[in-house]
Write a protein that holds these residues in place. Sequence first.
Motif, PDB file in Angstrom:
ATOM      1  N   THR A  69       0.860  -1.174   0.000  1.00 41.13           N
ATOM      2  CA  THR A  69       0.000   0.000   0.000  1.00 41.13           C
ATOM      3  C   THR A  69       0.897   1.224   0.000  1.00 41.13           C
ATOM      4  O   THR A  69       1.793   1.327   0.838  1.00 41.13           O
ATOM      5  N   HIS A  82      -2.781   0.469  -4.202  1.00 39.47           N
ATOM      6  CA  HIS A  82      -2.817  -0.848  -3.561  1.00 39.47           C
ATOM      7  C   HIS A  82      -2.304  -1.911  -4.514  1.00 39.47           C
ATOM      8  O   HIS A  82      -2.654  -1.903  -5.688  1.00 39.47           O
ATOM      9  N   TRP A  89      -4.462  -1.286  -7.951  1.00 38.77           N
ATOM     10  CA  TRP A  89      -5.581  -0.351  -8.119  1.00 38.77           C
ATOM     11  C   TRP A  89      -5.355   0.854  -7.216  1.00 38.77           C
ATOM     12  O   TRP A  89      -4.422   0.886  -6.410  1.00 38.77           O
ATOM     13  N   ASN A  91      -7.108   4.136  -4.842  1.00 33.12           N
ATOM     14  CA  ASN A  91      -8.218   4.802  -4.147  1.00 33.12           C
ATOM     15  C   ASN A  91      -7.916   6.291  -4.091  1.00 33.12           C
ATOM     16  O   ASN A  91      -6.765   6.686  -3.975  1.00 33.12           O
ATOM     17  N   ASP A  93      -9.388  10.553  -3.033  1.00 35.99           N
ATOM     18  CA  ASP A  93     -10.308  11.346  -2.218  1.00 35.99           C
ATOM     19  C   ASP A  93     -10.968  12.460  -3.024  1.00 35.99           C
ATOM     20  O   ASP A  93     -11.572  13.355  -2.472  1.00 35.99           O
ATOM     21  N   ARG A  97     -13.472  10.416  -8.868  1.00 35.02           N
ATOM     22  CA  ARG A  97     -12.892   9.075  -8.690  1.00 35.02           C
ATOM     23  C   ARG A  97     -12.806   8.255  -9.976  1.00 35.02           C
ATOM     24  O   ARG A  97     -13.106   7.060  -9.988  1.00 35.02           O
ATOM     25  N   GLU A 100     -10.329   5.304  -9.822  1.00 37.22           N
ATOM     26  CA  GLU A 100     -10.775   4.068  -9.164  1.00 37.22           C
ATOM     27  C   GLU A 100     -11.472   3.165 -10.163  1.00 37.22           C
ATOM     28  O   GLU A 100     -11.359   1.940 -10.107  1.00 37.22           O
TER      29      GLU A 100
END
Lengths: 134, 173
Positions: A69, A82, A89, A91, A93, A97, A100
């Motif tokens: 991570t 990750h 992939w 993630n 904020d 997005r 994602e």
Amino acid sequence: MFSAATDKTRPVSPVFCRRWDWLALCLVLAAAVAAFALAGGFAGIPGAAAEVRVEGRAVARLPLTQNATLPVEHNGHHLTVHVADGQVWVNADCPDRLCEGMGPAARPGQSIVCLPAGVSVTVTGAAAPDGVAY
Amino acid sequence: MNASRKTALLGMLTAAAVALSFLESLLPVLPFLPPGAKAGFSNIVTMFAAGFWGPLPALTVAVLKSGFVLVTRGATAGAMSLCGGVLSTLVMWLCLKGRCSLLITGVAGAMTHNLAQLGVAIAMTQTPGLVYYLPALMLFAVAAGTVTGLLLKAVWPPLTTLADRLLGPKEKR
């Protein structure tokens, strides 16, 4: 389809479709599908590592064989990269997005990008066939 | 003489383009679509402006719309909107000038829009691997362009009536 207006008081719009238009579009569709199939031909090759770049500068290289991570921060955006089960992939904020939706990636050449943060993740190289006999 | 009427029409078209682009941004991102694919509904307006009026008003609408995107959604979205909008407007104008059908014009516009945005994305992130999305984007563009062409076919007569009324008799423009 949609013949031109015959009523003289109505302005006539350009035709929607001419005789050979559908043929031209079918050719384009066929080319796109063929390219799609060709790109899918690499589906069997697993990637070796995920290269993380910020504004084009490589900042990290994560082997896909190791779960990891990695938080990445740039332009006020916070992303988390990750790696697990040979896949990578992201993630984020941010509000939309999109990045994602681009993952997970596992094949060489597949990329995930986050434009607002200027971050890209690209899967590189074929994995070494680590003791596997073909 | 008709400067204010022209400004009014330009403003109305720009407002329509901005509204359509905002509505489009409210659509959810569907998982089976390539990320970043844009339906480009504001292309309906620039396509109409290019076909009915000329390249300059159409480009003005495209640039003003990108200005709105820049203010509301940030520099990245603004730069993509500007590149995609200006290039696709030029292509659609050329198509209509060459008497292409609305279907072909719409598809060419959608393809240019998505191509330009992919180009910007590749340049900004230095990730040539993004060309892998090209086939998916082109498939999507054919569908999106067909929809914009159909919609413009439907709204062309009322829009022309409105614009004609606003601009006055053709000889006096």
